[in-house]
Motif scaffolding. Structure first.
Motif, PDB file in Angstrom:
ATOM      1  N   ALA A   1     -27.415  25.469 -80.795  1.00 16.55           N
ATOM      2  CA  ALA A   1     -27.544  26.652 -80.406  1.00 16.55           C
ATOM      3  C   ALA A   1     -26.067  26.909 -80.217  1.00 16.55           C
ATOM      4  CB  ALA A   1     -28.094  26.902 -79.017  1.00 16.55           C
ATOM      5  N   VAL A   2     -25.442  28.522 -80.198  1.00 16.55           N
ATOM      6  CA  VAL A   2     -24.528  28.859 -80.052  1.00 16.55           C
ATOM      7  C   VAL A   2     -24.663  29.951 -78.658  1.00 16.55           C
ATOM      8  CG1 VAL A   2     -22.342  30.327 -80.596  1.00 16.55           C
ATOM      9  CG2 VAL A   2     -23.755  28.751 -82.314  1.00 16.55           C
ATOM     10  N   VAL A   3     -23.564  29.638 -77.704  1.00 12.62           N
ATOM     11  CA  VAL A   3     -23.857  30.355 -76.396  1.00 12.62           C
ATOM     12  C   VAL A   3     -22.283  31.199 -76.553  1.00 12.62           C
ATOM     13  CG1 VAL A   3     -23.718  30.506 -73.976  1.00 12.62           C
ATOM     14  CG2 VAL A   3     -25.234  28.924 -75.291  1.00 12.62           C
ATOM     15  N   THR A   4     -22.413  32.281 -76.195  1.00 10.09           N
ATOM     16  CA  THR A   4     -21.238  33.375 -76.031  1.00 10.09           C
ATOM     17  C   THR A   4     -21.169  33.902 -74.718  1.00 10.09           C
ATOM     18  OG1 THR A   4     -22.080  35.278 -77.087  1.00 10.09           O
ATOM     19  CG2 THR A   4     -20.967  33.868 -78.500  1.00 10.09           C
ATOM     20  N   ALA A   5     -20.148  33.682 -74.045  1.00  4.55           N
ATOM     21  CA  ALA A   5     -20.042  34.343 -72.707  1.00  4.55           C
ATOM     22  C   ALA A   5     -18.764  34.631 -72.385  1.00  4.55           C
ATOM     23  CB  ALA A   5     -20.782  33.611 -71.826  1.00  4.55           C
ATOM     24  N   PRO A   6     -18.319  35.749 -71.740  1.00  4.90           N
ATOM     25  CA  PRO A   6     -16.926  35.740 -71.352  1.00  4.90           C
ATOM     26  C   PRO A   6     -16.523  35.016 -70.249  1.00  4.90           C
ATOM     27  CG  PRO A   6     -18.294  37.801 -70.849  1.00  4.90           C
ATOM     28  CD  PRO A   6     -18.858  36.695 -71.464  1.00  4.90           C
ATOM     29  N   PRO A   7     -15.038  34.897 -70.033  1.00  2.64           N
ATOM     30  CA  PRO A   7     -14.709  34.140 -68.939  1.00  2.64           C
ATOM     31  C   PRO A   7     -15.452  34.653 -67.547  1.00  2.64           C
ATOM     32  CG  PRO A   7     -12.688  34.627 -70.336  1.00  2.64           C
ATOM     33  CD  PRO A   7     -13.986  35.370 -70.746  1.00  2.64           C
ATOM     34  N   GLY A   8     -15.719  33.670 -66.640  1.00  2.00           N
ATOM     35  CA  GLY A   8     -16.399  34.261 -65.298  1.00  2.00           C
ATOM     36  C   GLY A   8     -17.700  34.196 -65.200  1.00  2.00           C
ATOM     37  N   ALA A   9     -18.366  34.000 -66.555  1.00  3.15           N
ATOM     38  CA  ALA A   9     -19.842  34.179 -66.484  1.00  3.15           C
ATOM     39  C   ALA A   9     -20.477  32.989 -66.058  1.00  3.15           C
ATOM     40  CB  ALA A   9     -20.306  34.463 -68.168  1.00  3.15           C
ATOM     41  N   GLY A  10     -19.576  31.799 -66.009  1.00  5.86           N
ATOM     42  CA  GLY A  10     -20.200  30.468 -65.312  1.00  5.86           C
ATOM     43  C   GLY A  10     -20.612  29.499 -66.119  1.00  5.86           C
TER      44      GLY A  10
ATOM     45  N   ARG B   1     -29.533  10.884 -85.865  1.00  8.03           N
ATOM     46  CA  ARG B   1     -30.462  11.443 -84.610  1.00  8.03           C
ATOM     47  C   ARG B   1     -30.585  12.980 -84.712  1.00  8.03           C
ATOM     48  NH1 ARG B   1     -28.297  10.214 -79.555  1.00  8.03           N
ATOM     49  NH2 ARG B   1     -29.992  11.688 -79.058  1.00  8.03           N
ATOM     50  N   ASP B   2     -31.852  13.145 -85.414  1.00  7.62           N
ATOM     51  CA  ASP B   2     -32.461  14.496 -85.515  1.00  7.62           C
ATOM     52  C   ASP B   2     -32.739  15.270 -84.134  1.00  7.62           C
ATOM     53  OD1 ASP B   2     -34.559  12.861 -85.135  1.00  7.62           O
ATOM     54  OD2 ASP B   2     -35.485  13.563 -87.024  1.00  7.62           O
ATOM     55  N   ASP B   3     -32.798  14.463 -83.294  1.00  5.30           N
ATOM     56  CA  ASP B   3     -33.310  14.980 -81.644  1.00  5.30           C
ATOM     57  C   ASP B   3     -31.666  15.128 -80.983  1.00  5.30           C
ATOM     58  OD1 ASP B   3     -32.454  12.179 -81.440  1.00  5.30           O
ATOM     59  OD2 ASP B   3     -33.491  11.844 -79.910  1.00  5.30           O
ATOM     60  N   LEU B   4     -30.747  15.005 -81.605  1.00  4.11           N
ATOM     61  CA  LEU B   4     -29.577  15.324 -80.663  1.00  4.11           C
ATOM     62  C   LEU B   4     -29.089  16.862 -80.586  1.00  4.11           C
ATOM     63  CD1 LEU B   4     -26.942  14.195 -79.373  1.00  4.11           C
ATOM     64  CD2 LEU B   4     -25.786  14.198 -81.733  1.00  4.11           C
ATOM     65  N   ARG B   5     -29.094  17.264 -79.376  1.00  6.38           N
ATOM     66  CA  ARG B   5     -28.632  18.683 -79.455  1.00  6.38           C
ATOM     67  C   ARG B   5     -27.275  18.813 -79.539  1.00  6.38           C
ATOM     68  NH1 ARG B   5     -34.203  17.978 -79.500  1.00  6.38           N
ATOM     69  NH2 ARG B   5     -35.390  19.957 -78.821  1.00  6.38           N
ATOM     70  N   LEU B   6     -26.848  20.042 -80.051  1.00  5.49           N
ATOM     71  CA  LEU B   6     -25.511  20.453 -80.301  1.00  5.49           C
ATOM     72  C   LEU B   6     -25.357  21.779 -79.754  1.00  5.49           C
ATOM     73  CD1 LEU B   6     -24.229  18.824 -83.337  1.00  5.49           C
ATOM     74  CD2 LEU B   6     -24.439  17.976 -81.200  1.00  5.49           C
ATOM     75  N   VAL B   7     -24.496  22.149 -78.737  1.00  5.44           N
ATOM     76  CA  VAL B   7     -24.332  23.425 -78.406  1.00  5.44           C
ATOM     77  C   VAL B   7     -23.021  23.837 -78.195  1.00  5.44           C
ATOM     78  CG1 VAL B   7     -24.731  25.127 -76.531  1.00  5.44           C
ATOM     79  CG2 VAL B   7     -26.210  23.282 -76.867  1.00  5.44           C
ATOM     80  N   VAL B   8     -22.680  24.836 -78.861  1.00  7.60           N
ATOM     81  CA  VAL B   8     -21.192  25.372 -79.131  1.00  7.60           C
ATOM     82  C   VAL B   8     -21.015  26.830 -78.197  1.00  7.60           C
ATOM     83  CG1 VAL B   8     -19.536  26.548 -80.513  1.00  7.60           C
ATOM     84  CG2 VAL B   8     -20.930  24.671 -81.441  1.00  7.60           C
ATOM     85  N   MET B   9     -20.211  26.604 -77.249  1.00  9.71           N
ATOM     86  CA  MET B   9     -19.962  27.570 -75.974  1.00  9.71           C
ATOM     87  C   MET B   9     -18.669  28.389 -76.104  1.00  9.71           C
ATOM     88  SD  MET B   9     -22.171  26.226 -72.546  1.00  9.71           S
ATOM     89  CE  MET B   9     -20.811  25.243 -72.032  1.00  9.71           C
ATOM     90  N   SER B  10     -18.653  29.714 -76.158  1.00  8.30           N
ATOM     91  CA  SER B  10     -17.404  30.026 -76.451  1.00  8.30           C
ATOM     92  C   SER B  10     -17.251  31.585 -75.636  1.00  8.30           C
ATOM     93  CB  SER B  10     -16.923  30.214 -77.875  1.00  8.30           C
ATOM     94  OG  SER B  10     -15.646  30.862 -78.099  1.00  8.30           O
ATOM     95  N   ALA B  11     -16.044  31.955 -75.469  1.00  7.82           N
ATOM     96  CA  ALA B  11     -15.688  33.474 -74.959  1.00  7.82           C
ATOM     97  C   ALA B  11     -15.605  34.370 -76.200  1.00  7.82           C
ATOM     98  CB  ALA B  11     -14.510  33.407 -74.014  1.00  7.82           C
ATOM     99  N   THR B  12     -14.771  34.046 -77.325  1.00 10.40           N
ATOM    100  CA  THR B  12     -14.492  34.758 -78.099  1.00 10.40           C
ATOM    101  C   THR B  12     -14.755  34.443 -79.405  1.00 10.40           C
ATOM    102  OG1 THR B  12     -12.148  34.090 -78.423  1.00 10.40           O
ATOM    103  CG2 THR B  12     -12.612  35.846 -76.801  1.00 10.40           C
ATOM    104  N   ILE B  13     -15.382  33.447 -79.794  1.00 13.71           N
ATOM    105  CA  ILE B  13     -15.476  32.966 -81.274  1.00 13.71           C
ATOM    106  C   ILE B  13     -16.561  33.897 -82.030  1.00 13.71           C
ATOM    107  CG2 ILE B  13     -17.586  31.465 -80.407  1.00 13.71           C
ATOM    108  CD1 ILE B  13     -16.521  29.268 -82.598  1.00 13.71           C
ATOM    109  N   GLU B  14     -16.348  33.900 -83.454  1.00 13.98           N
ATOM    110  CA  GLU B  14     -17.154  34.476 -84.208  1.00 13.98           C
ATOM    111  C   GLU B  14     -18.548  33.595 -84.194  1.00 13.98           C
ATOM    112  OE1 GLU B  14     -15.679  35.331 -87.757  1.00 13.98           O
ATOM    113  OE2 GLU B  14     -13.877  36.184 -87.063  1.00 13.98           O
ATOM    114  N   ALA B  15     -19.603  34.456 -83.431  1.00  9.13           N
ATOM    115  CA  ALA B  15     -20.835  33.469 -83.150  1.00  9.13           C
ATOM    116  C   ALA B  15     -21.448  33.429 -84.653  1.00  9.13           C
ATOM    117  CB  ALA B  15     -21.476  34.133 -82.200  1.00  9.13           C
TER     118      ALA B  15
END
Length: 825
Positions: free
Chosen positions: A24-33, A149-163
């Motif tokens: 999954a990719v998570v985009t959230a600005p600074p301060g979102a927590g 590991r097909d069960d390994l979860r990968l999450v990219v979190m960012s403020a400004t990346i091109e999601a």
């Protein structure tokens, strides 16, 4: 109850995405927590199964801060449920479920256990910063997920990346977006550009802002530690209101100093935090209502041209400026002072360049080799490393012994990677440990990797080592502590007195074999790699014959030497023995137009010693002479009239009789000098000697017997005209060979002669009795028929005694004034 953070509204969508797929990719600005809420929220998910959550943070201070904040939310201390692993500082325990890691820690975890056994999820926080560690970690984790590991979860979190681009890299996964929460921030620009230093402008703006805005702390963004120290001095000079504390914040400070900078101000106190871009995103500096932004950032830039990485001070991007501005609106309305004009703001780049495209690829190439990858394109990247920089990195690693000739990692390379240093410094440390000098190597590595630390001793690394060992400043104490940590990690055993700082040059030559340098007559240095280098000003080291250079500014024709140590001739020969060559050099000297021979001892591009060589190999002399002819041109050869004519005849034949005839154009003769000229210059060595070369014989040697016979027939040197004269054919224009003859000598010649096997008519240059041009023709019959009678009128008037027949085709040719009539006729 505490106020809900914006990211919490996005958690159901994130959990749903990770239940349905691994990424999954998570985009959230600074301060979102996102940094402190997401890892804890994922711990109880069914797919986690009691496994650990590993979160990669780009900076050590952010990793410690995030871990402590999450631990406090659980009512614990860091090292219990939530811990962290950073370079030189680890707090994890047997119950730790969330590990915040930084720098190369995730890479080491993957190298040691590619399946990441016991890890349920890897989070890549602040991925928009695009550090090379984050890019590498994600590339390795994706391959681990695909292979083990097909069960390994990968999450990219960012403020400004091109999601969308990140989501495609992660297999088309879901993108979860969270809205931030920020109070209004007033933005103020400078009205006009000023020539004042950034430190003076920042200090003056801070003082004005504190007086104008009586509440809240100030956060000042500056490019590096040097500017932070100068700005602190300016603030002290200007004087600040009572109760205001100045706190520096940059990477080279101790953890305690960094923590003090981000801690809330004490009651009745206001705080001015002078920070680098370290405070842009992942850090929360409590209580900030005022931001003063210099608009500058210091970033590493790698130059494939020089093979060097240097820190460059550049203008921030629009994205970075907005991140910095947002720091003033976290807790209440704020104000941002930008130390540039609105016009300058419109010219800023929107986003920064990923570090993988602009930094030294050597550590990355070593990590990939340890992983088992020789071609980086075997992995998935948002941006693969540049081909040129990567090739240079592989070449350096092979020189350091980390990779073999095929690019496969060696046992030495694996040991270098385990040290967690730059491969240059790791190689230096391992080699130094072999002869009991590992302590000095670790001290040098500390000094070279502490980029923002003050450097007493100027460019001389020996003096810097002495300052580290004896200095009483907090910076020196921190460096000693870091050097001791490196010694422990490397297994250095210290017994007795420390290694003399005077040995620094020999060790630096191990780390920087391409930057061993020798002083030239003009006071500048030439590096083993062939580039030039010099000191910026009067520097005692500039009198040393040999240097081992650690740091260079790669700009300009001659790089600027920033740090180095002297190297004795004995140490140089000892360290670089495998690269020193002694051989006779036979070469063409253009100044004297002759072949010279010298015995040279070289270290790559450096000529260590040079003496005349006696009795050089005759074949090498001949080859050098031929190279001289190739460099100077064919005019070095003795082109007699006969040789020139012979060559032009060959050019004519090739043009009109086919490619069976040799190509004797300038380009081809220069390309094939050894073939047609080599045997004729054997034993010669100068332009004077070349005067003896028989060029006609050399050119004729390329012809068969049949071609020699046909050459005289198809490209004759002379033609016999009706008067009996044998006249030379001019082949100056191979397309139109010409014959010059007085008109009277051609009486009786009804048709134009043809050569080249009858293919090419000869151009006739008709002359008056006084040898002056009258007409040029390639059709003699037409000339007699159409033009002769007009010319005859003019010539008969000027030369009345000469013979001017009415029918030139039937007249008798003559060399004189009139033809001789045979007796009896």
């Amino acid at each position: 109850m505490s106020e809900r953070l914006p990211i919490e509204e996005a958690l159901p969508a994130l959990k749903k995405a990770l239940a349905a797929g691994p990424n999954a990719v998570v985009t959230a600005p600074p301060g979102a927590g996102k940094t402190t809420v997401v890892p804890l929220a994922l711990l109880s998910e069914p797919w986690a199964g009691g496994g650990r959550i590993v979160m990669l943070e780009p900076r050590r201070i952010a990793a410690r801060g995030a871990a402590r904040r999450m631990a406090s939310l659980l009512g614990e201390r860091a090292g219990e449920t939530v811990g962290y692993r950073t370079k030189g500082d680890t707090k994890v325990g047997p119950r730790t479920r969330v590990e915040v890691v930084t720098e190369g820690v995730l890479t080491r975890m993957l190298q040691q256990d590619p399946a990441l056994d016991g890890v349920a999820c890897v989070l890549f926080d602040e991925f928009h910063e695009r550090s090379v560690h984050a890019d590498l970690g994600l590339a390795l984790a994706l391959q681990s997920q695909g292979l083990f590991r097909d069960d390994l979860r990968l999450v990219v979190m960012s403020a400004t990346i091109e999601a969308d681009a990140a989501a495609r890299l992660l297999g088309g996964c879901a993108v979860v977006r969270s809205e931030g929460r920020m109070y209004p921030v007033e933005t103020r620009y400078e009205e006009r550009r000023t020539e004042l230093s950034v430190e003076r402008r920042a200090a003056a703006t801070v003082k004005e802002a504190l007086l104008r805005h009586p509440e809240g702390d100030a956060l000042v963004f500056l490019p590096g530690g040097r500017e932070i120290r100068r700005t602190a001095g300016e603030l002290e000079r200007l004087g600040l209101p009572s109760g205001v504390r100045v706190a520096p914040l940059y990477g080279a400070l101790s953890p305690e100093e960094q923590d003090a900078a981000i801690a809330p101000a004490r009651p009745g106190e206001r705080k001015v935090v002078l920070a680098t871009s370290i405070a842009e995103t992942s850090l929360t500096v409590e209580g900030v209502r005022i931001v003063v932004d210099s608009g500058l950032s210091r970033v590493p830039r790698y130059s494939p041209r020089t093979g060097l990485t240097a820190l460059e001070t550049t203008a921030v991007t629009v994205a970075s400026a907005d991140q910095r501005r947002g720091r003033a609106g976290r807790v209440a309305p704020g104000v941002c002072y930008r130390l540039w004009t609105e016009e300058e703001h419109r010219r800023l780049e929107p986003f920064g360049e990923p570090e993988i495209l602009a930094t030294d690829a050597t550590p990355l190439a070593l990590e990939l080799a340890v992983w088992g990858v020789r071609d980086p394109l075997e992995l998935s990247w948002l941006d693969p490393p540049p081909e040129g920089a990567y090739k240079q990195a592989v070449d350096l690693l092979q020189r350091l012994g980390a990779l073999d000739a095929r690019g496969v990692v060696t046992p030495e390379g694996r040991r270098m990677a385990e040290l967690g240093m730059h491969p240059r410094l790791a190689h230096m440390t391992l080699r130094a440990m072999e002869n009991g000098r590992g302590d000095l190597a670790c001290e040098l590595a500390t000094l070279l990797e502490e980029r923002d630390a003050q450097s007493p001793g100027g460019a001389d690394m020996r003096l810097r080592v002495e300052a580290l060992r004896r200095g009483a400043t907090p910076a020196a104490a921190k460096q000693r502590e870091e050097a001791a940590r490196r010694m422990r990690d490397a297994g250095v055993v210290r017994d007795g007195r420390p290694t003399a700082a005077a040995d620094s040059g020999e060790l630096l030559a191990l780390a920087f074999p391409d930057r061993v340098a020798m002083r030239r007559a003009n006071g500048k240095y030439v590096l083993a790699g062939g580039r030039g280098a010099e000191f910026a000003g009067d520097e005692p080291l500039s009198r040393e014959t040999f240097l081992a250079i650690a740091e260079l500014d790669g700009a300009g024709v001659d790089s600027r030497i920033r740090s180095a140590a002297p190297l004795s001739a004995e140490a140089l020969r000892r360290v670089c023995a495998d690269r020193i060559r002694t051989e006779d050099d036979v070469y063409w000297d253009a100044a004297s137009a002759s072949v010279r021979a010298r015995r040279r001892t070289t270290l790559d591009a450096i000529a260590l010693e040079e003496t005349p060589a006696a009795s050089p190999d005759p074949e090498r002399v001949r080859d050098a002479l031929l190279r001289g002819i190739a460099e100077t041109g064919l005019q070095l050869l003795p082109w007699t009239k006969a040789a020139d004519q012979f060559r032009k005849r060959l050019l004519f034949l090739r043009m009109h009789a086919g490619e069976e005839w040799p190509d004797v154009s300038d380009e081809r003769l220069l390309e094939t000098l050894p073939d047609w000229l080599g045997s004729y210059v054997f034993g010669m060595k100068s332009k004077g000697d070349l005067e003896r070369v028989r060029l006609v014989e050399a050119l004729e040697a390329s012809l068969s017997w049949e071609q020699r016979r046909r050459m005289d027939e198809w490209a004759p040197t002379h033609l016999t005209v009706p008067s009996g004269s044998r006249l030379a054919v001019d082949y100056g224009d191979p397309d139109a060979p010409a014959l010059s003859a007085k008109l009277q000598e051609l009486f009786g010649w009804a048709e134009t002669p043809r050569i080249g096997g009858g293919r090419v008519p000869v151009t006739i240059r008709l002359l008056s009795p006084a040898q002056r041009p009258v007409q040029i023709t390639r059709d003699l019959a037409n000339f007699w028929r159409e033009t002769y009678f007009e010319i005859k009128k003019d010539l008969k008037g000027r030369y009345p005694k000469h013979y001017w027949p009415d029918d030139p085709t039937a007249a008798i040719a003559t060399r004189g004034t009139r033809p001789k009539i045979p007796q009896g006729d």
